[in-house]
Enzyme design. Structure first.
Site, PDB file in Angstrom:
ATOM      1  N   HIS A 126       3.673  -6.342   0.339  1.00  0.00           N
ATOM      2  CA  HIS A 126       2.360  -6.852   0.709  1.00  0.00           C
ATOM      3  C   HIS A 126       2.091  -6.901   2.114  1.00  0.00           C
ATOM      4  O   HIS A 126       1.267  -6.296   3.054  1.00  0.00           O
ATOM      5  CB  HIS A 126       1.973  -7.757  -0.073  1.00  0.00           C
ATOM      6  N   HIS A 130       0.107  -4.826   5.714  1.00  0.00           N
ATOM      7  CA  HIS A 130      -0.326  -5.483   6.895  1.00  0.00           C
ATOM      8  C   HIS A 130       0.008  -4.779   8.158  1.00  0.00           C
ATOM      9  O   HIS A 130      -0.366  -4.473   8.868  1.00  0.00           O
ATOM     10  CB  HIS A 130      -0.510  -6.771   6.797  1.00  0.00           C
TER      11      HIS A 130
END
Lengths: 431, 87
Positions: A126, A130
């Site tokens: 995850h 970003h």
């Protein structure tokens, strides 16, 4: 999916774990392996490549990974166990761009049943989303959903959801042929056999650098050369591979006789910078890349007749050169230009060293590395005792290879020189 | 659904602001937070969390705000940094 509005211009990004979890059961090796797999998850769906940097690298990596707690000098303080787990900074020119922080007060786990701790691999995938420029997504199966959804299974088998792949490919395009593309029509008839290839055509089959079993390894002016058959790879001081494709031995070392097709040992002589390549019972001296003079017999360095040399290295601490054959080694005094008396000695004096190593070299930081098969043994600077966590796989640390897969075919470390003491063998992802 | 307590509303508004669903408060303007704006913000948060989009600070929505998550905002719309792409 959502795009953050920034992306990396380059396609090869460097990374390094700067600090590790203090109270996690996960070893540093496992943490690094999980980070490698989490980055690779994004790499296989795009043209992105990720190179782990050593801690001595002259520059900071693009993605610096830290485990921190509470306030840690950025505007996102952590809040103890639970709540916020991690964050990462979007791509950009700022020094913190791409950096990824995990809350060290979480219980980071790998492969445990759901509910026990927080799965480090899932959160890392995850956060690296970003770091590559993706924002949060509300798509049900996206890894970029803001709330932790539990473990996502085996890191080596995990695949991004379509929503995540589309977001990533908006930014970085798609690799021409990702390993997951399913052919949509019958494969074409196989092409006619290619004509005989010229000797060094780029499509000639080359050895796999990740298989290890090198013939020779040497630190030559700060670069590490890995020799295998009539090929070699070069590693720059930054830890970056000059190329994943090997270079041809005879095109680089000018004057090396064509019948010499394997280099069994190599080292750079400190006093005059010459480079010595060994094959069979002879060695050749190079000034830079040019051969200087004729072949020389091993006897010139004090070795008795009866075979080749397995490994050679020069120890900066005493300026002596060590020549290893099987389980014995000789020492040569470069300054006096003569072999030292009282040799050969038994290699077990290098506690933990494997016998008949493929080669030995001293890194730019002064540590001594023994290599054999697909593994290396590290001796800290000035020490003749191997690090307790030796051996380690060569590929991930030196040659940008994935951690060796676990299983019957996984390369097993050869028997090192036995030494007393209990063996606390733990099975982890990287073993 | 029962009315949320004043504390839940206050914590909820802080949470929604922190994660980008509501614009950060500005003491000079003290712009009023219309009920409609708050309701819309809650609906978007419920979509990210996979909850029924009631627009209300019901107990399951309040409980979700305490679940483990990434600390980056979900919506960076204030500076237009996040371009939401509809499929």
């Amino acid at each position: 999916y959502a795009l953050s509005g920034s992306m990396w211009k380059k396609r090869t990004l460097t990374w390094r774990v700067h600090s590790f979890p203090q109270s996690s059961a996960l070893s540093q090796e496992t943490v690094r392996t999980l980070m490698h797999h989490a980055l690779t998850t994004w790499g296989v769906e795009s043209g992105l490549r990720f190179q782990e940097m050593g801690s001595q690298g002259p520059t900071e990596p693009d993605i610096l990974i830290d485990f921190a707690r509470a306030y840690h000098q950025d505007s996102y303080p952590f809040d103890g166990q639970g709540g916020t787990l991690a964050h990462a900074f979007f791509p950009g020119e700022h020094s913190i761009s791409g950096d990824t922080h995990f809350d060290d007060e979480e219980t980071w786990t790998f492969g445990s049943k759901d509910g026990e701790g927080t799965d480090l691999f899932a959160v890392a995938v995850h956060e690296f989303g970003h770091a590559l420029g993706l924002g949060h997504s509300s798509a049900p199966d996206s890894i970029m959903r803001p709330f932790y959804q539990g473990p996502v299974g085996n890191p080596t088998e995990y695949r991004l959801s379509q929503d995540d792949r589309e977001g990533l490919q908006q930014l970085y395009g798609k690799t021409p042929q990702t390993p997951y593309d399913k052919p949509t029509r019958k494969p074409l008839a196989p092409p006619p056999p290619p004509p005989a290839l010229p000797p060094d055509s780029p499509s000639q089959p080359v050895p796999d650098r990740c298989a290890g079993n090198f013939d020779a390894i040497a630190n030559i002016r700060g670069e590490t050369f890995f020799f295998k058959g009539p090929w070699f790879w070069r590693l720059q001081p930054s830890g970056q591979l000059v190329s994943s494709r090997p270079a041809r031995l005879h095109r680089f070392w000018e004057g090396l006789p064509p019948q010499v097709t394997v280099i069994q040992a190599a080292y750079a002589r400190h006093r005059d910078g010459r480079i010595l390549l060994f094959s069979g019972a002879q060695f050749w001296v190079f000034q830079d890349r040019q051969l200087e003079g004729a072949a020389r017999p091993l006897a010139d360095l004090g070795l008795p007749p009866g075979g080749a040399v397995d490994a050679v290295f020069s120890w900066p601490l005493n300026g002596k050169t060590y020549l290893i054959r099987g389980q014995r080694y000789w020492r040569y005094d470069e300054a006096a230009a003569r072999p030292d008396p009282g040799y050969p000695r038994d290699l077990s004096l290098w506690e933990g060293a494997p016998h008949s190593p493929d080669d030995v070299t001293v890194s730019n930081t002064g540590d001594t590395y023994f290599f054999k098969g697909a593994h290396y043994w590290r001796f800290p600077k000035g020490s003749v005792k191997a690090e307790p966590d030796s051996p380690q796989p060569i590929g991930p640390k030196w040659l940008d290879c994935p951690a060796p897969s676990v299983g019957p075919r996984a390369p097993r470390p050869p028997k090192a020189t036995l030494h007393p003491g209990a063996c606390d063998c733990q099975c982890e992802i990287s073993q | 659904a029962q009315e949320p307590s004043a504390q839940d509303v206050s914590l909820g508004v802080d949470w929604l602001t922190r994660y980008g669903y509501l614009p950060p408060p500005h003491p000079a303007q003290a712009q009023l937070q219309s009920q409609a704006k708050l309701r819309d913000a809650i609906k978007v948060m419920q979509r990210f969390a996979g909850l029924p989009e009631t627009g209300l600070l019901d107990p399951v929505t309040v409980a979700t705000m305490h679940k483990p998550r990434c600390s980056l905002p979900d919506v960076l719309g204030v500076a237009g940094l996040v371009r939401r792409r509809r499929r």
